[in-house]
Enzyme design. Structure first.
Site, PDB file in Angstrom:
ATOM      1  N   LYS A 137       4.876 -92.451   1.293  1.00 36.60           N
ATOM      2  CA  LYS A 137       4.396 -92.653   2.659  1.00 36.60           C
ATOM      3  C   LYS A 137       5.016 -93.887   3.312  1.00 36.60           C
ATOM      4  O   LYS A 137       5.078 -93.967   4.539  1.00 36.60           O
ATOM      5  CB  LYS A 137       2.867 -92.706   2.694  1.00 36.60           C
ATOM      6  CG  LYS A 137       2.176 -91.449   2.151  1.00 36.60           C
ATOM      7  CD  LYS A 137       2.721 -90.168   2.715  1.00 36.60           C
ATOM      8  CE  LYS A 137       2.136 -88.876   2.180  1.00 36.60           C
ATOM      9  NZ  LYS A 137       2.082 -88.686   0.753  1.00 36.60           N
TER      10      LYS A 137
ATOM     11  N   TYR B  92       0.135 -84.720  -7.079  1.00 37.48           N
ATOM     12  CA  TYR B  92       1.428 -84.378  -6.470  1.00 37.48           C
ATOM     13  C   TYR B  92       2.573 -84.378  -7.486  1.00 37.48           C
ATOM     14  O   TYR B  92       3.070 -83.319  -7.877  1.00 37.48           O
ATOM     15  CB  TYR B  92       1.767 -85.367  -5.344  1.00 37.48           C
ATOM     16  CG  TYR B  92       0.814 -85.311  -4.174  1.00 37.48           C
ATOM     17  CD1 TYR B  92       1.012 -84.388  -3.154  1.00 37.48           C
ATOM     18  CD2 TYR B  92      -0.261 -86.188  -4.064  1.00 37.48           C
ATOM     19  CE1 TYR B  92       0.161 -84.327  -2.062  1.00 37.48           C
ATOM     20  CE2 TYR B  92      -1.119 -86.136  -2.982  1.00 37.48           C
ATOM     21  CZ  TYR B  92      -0.903 -85.210  -1.988  1.00 37.48           C
ATOM     22  OH  TYR B  92      -1.751 -85.155  -0.912  1.00 37.48           O
TER      23      TYR B  92
ATOM     24  N   TYR C  76      -5.814 -77.545  -4.540  1.00 31.00           N
ATOM     25  CA  TYR C  76      -5.368 -78.921  -4.311  1.00 31.00           C
ATOM     26  C   TYR C  76      -6.196 -79.903  -5.140  1.00 31.00           C
ATOM     27  O   TYR C  76      -7.425 -79.814  -5.147  1.00 31.00           O
ATOM     28  CB  TYR C  76      -5.507 -79.259  -2.817  1.00 31.00           C
ATOM     29  CG  TYR C  76      -5.214 -80.700  -2.498  1.00 31.00           C
ATOM     30  CD1 TYR C  76      -3.903 -81.146  -2.360  1.00 31.00           C
ATOM     31  CD2 TYR C  76      -6.236 -81.624  -2.361  1.00 31.00           C
ATOM     32  CE1 TYR C  76      -3.621 -82.467  -2.091  1.00 31.00           C
ATOM     33  CE2 TYR C  76      -5.972 -82.960  -2.090  1.00 31.00           C
ATOM     34  CZ  TYR C  76      -4.663 -83.381  -1.958  1.00 31.00           C
ATOM     35  OH  TYR C  76      -4.400 -84.698  -1.705  1.00 31.00           O
TER      36      TYR C  76
HETATM   37  C1  LIG Z   1       1.668 -87.355   0.175  1.00 36.94           C
HETATM   38  C2  LIG Z   1       2.279 -87.257  -1.187  1.00 36.94           C
HETATM   39  C3  LIG Z   1       3.193 -86.239  -1.516  1.00 36.94           C
HETATM   40  C4  LIG Z   1       3.531 -85.129  -0.590  1.00 36.94           C
HETATM   41  O1  LIG Z   1       4.341 -85.500   0.462  1.00 36.94           O
HETATM   42  P1  LIG Z   1       4.215 -84.683   1.813  1.00 36.94           P
HETATM   43  O2  LIG Z   1       5.178 -85.333   2.712  1.00 36.94           O
HETATM   44  O3  LIG Z   1       2.784 -84.783   2.243  1.00 36.94           O
HETATM   45  O4  LIG Z   1       4.565 -83.257   1.523  1.00 36.94           O
HETATM   46  C5  LIG Z   1       3.766 -86.255  -2.762  1.00 36.94           C
HETATM   47  N1  LIG Z   1       3.453 -87.202  -3.669  1.00 36.94           N
HETATM   48  C6  LIG Z   1       2.575 -88.175  -3.405  1.00 36.94           C
HETATM   49  C7  LIG Z   1       2.273 -89.151  -4.477  1.00 36.94           C
HETATM   50  C8  LIG Z   1       1.952 -88.236  -2.170  1.00 36.94           C
HETATM   51  O5  LIG Z   1       1.060 -89.202  -1.928  1.00 36.94           O
END
Ligand SMILES: *Cc1c(COP(=O)(O)O)cnc(C)c1O
Length: 341
Positions: free
Chosen positions: A50, A290, A264
């Site tokens: 992010k 993720y 999720y």
């Molecule tokens: C938000 C996030 C993602 C996914 O990225 P997006 O741009 O939302 O698809 C992947 N890994 C982590 C650790 C995240 O926080």
């Protein structure tokens, strides 16, 4: 692409490392060489993807004269943690709207990112049930803040709009430059695909530089069809913003929906295996929501022979390790220690 014309704050001060994963590659049969782009090591409290997006989004907020930031996410959101962290650095209060996607999952005393919201001094947290229209919920908070004289700026979930995705267009350029200096030709890049800004930005950056490097997204919440549609839409909008002529062909977007499991943030066997393998073989901390599921997908694709023998495959590590501490019960092995004395 002339990305220098877009305002940014300069949160990304140096390229993140690209490292080989020799032990993991070997333990998967040695037919594919796995590499990792370490965006978990980006600046910002505890790192993660992010930061690249917020670099552009918060610059836009300041350009518009905002003095307060509002964003949203799941109860263990890395995006909320990093938005709050950069807002702290900028001296701006940050309000979070948390979606309880799994019923009963918000616990004020929870560890991981939720604990960090508290430590980082969040200005306010609003918890809403799963399925809530998050933009409307954030607008309600913004109304309240405006009534008390603040100038709030809303950053959408995951900072996944064309402004935020520009951060990952830049990442694709950075990656190609690094690979050139390393003399490393990769055959495929594997990325987690959630709110889609990361995946879309990489796709646009690869297309915009004519890299001819296929990008594979591993979904963390949606089906293949739904995610591909989301990524194609945001890729198209992002391509337009950064000036990639001709747009993004549908074929540039490939997603795998087979590694989401029950939903999720809900653990899968593959995720537990991936988290434990990467930690014990490469000393890399993934996350349960993720990068753990995305790596589980990458490992399965290697085992299935999806990548031709001898391929160089680059996995994008997007961060998220603080969430590990909220999942100790599913990840820990319960080892025996020997007591001496
Ligand atoms: C938000 C996030 C993602 C996914 O990225 P997006 O741009 O939302 O698809 C992947 N890994 C982590 C650790 C995240 O926080």
């Amino acid at each position: 692409m002339n990305l220098a014309k877009f305002p940014r704050r300069g949160y990304v001060t140096a390229p993140t490392p690209i490292e080989p994963l020799p032990h993991l590659s070997k333990s998967l049969g040695g037919k594919v060489n796995l590499w990792m782009k370490r965006d978990d090591l980006l600046p910002g409290t505890a790192g993660g993807n992010k930061t690249r997006k917020l670099d552009f989004c918060i610059a836009d907020a300041l350009k518009q004269g905002a003095d307060t930031v509002i964003t949203c996410g799941a109860v263990q959101s890395n995006h909320c943690r990093l938005t709050l962290a950069w807002a702290v650095k900028e001296g701006m209060p940050c309000h979070l709207v948390l979606e309880e996607r799994v019923k009963g999952s918000f616990k004020p005393e929870a560890s991981g990112n939720n604990f960090l919201f508290d430590l980082l001094g969040v200005a306010g947290i609003t918890v809403v049930p799963g399925g809530t229209n998050m933009m409307e919920a954030m607008q309600a908070v913004a109304e309240r803040l405006r009534a008390s004289g603040r100038k709030p700026y809303i950053i959408p979930g995951g900072a996944s709009n064309p402004i935020g995705a520009t951060g990952y267009v830049a990442c694709a350029q950075e990656t190609q430059e690094q690979l050139f200096h390393m003399g490393l030709a990769i055959d495929c890049m594997v990325v987690p695909s959630g709110s889609a800004g990361t995946h879309s930005g990489i796709v646009v950056g690869m297309r915009g530089c004519n890299a001819n490097i296929p990008v594979v997204g591993i979904n963390v919440s949606r089906t293949k069809e739904a995610q591909e549609q989301l990524v194609r839409k945001l890729s198209g909008e992002t391509a337009e913003r950064v000036g990639v002529r001709g747009g993004i062909p549908d074929d540039d977007v490939t997603c795998f929906g087979d590694y989401v499991g029950a939903g999720y943030s809900l653990p899968t066997e593959g995720m537990v295996e991936a988290v434990r393998l990467l930690a014990s073989q490469e000393a890399v901390l993934l996350d349960p929501v993720y990068s753990g599921k995305a790596m589980a997908g990458c490992i399965d694709l290697v085992r299935k022979g999806y990548f031709p023998e001898g391929s160089n495959v680059l996995f994008l590590h997007t961060g998220g390790s603080p969430a590990l501490y909220a999942y100790r019960d599913v990840l820990a092995s319960g080892y025996d220690a020997e007591r001496n004395g």
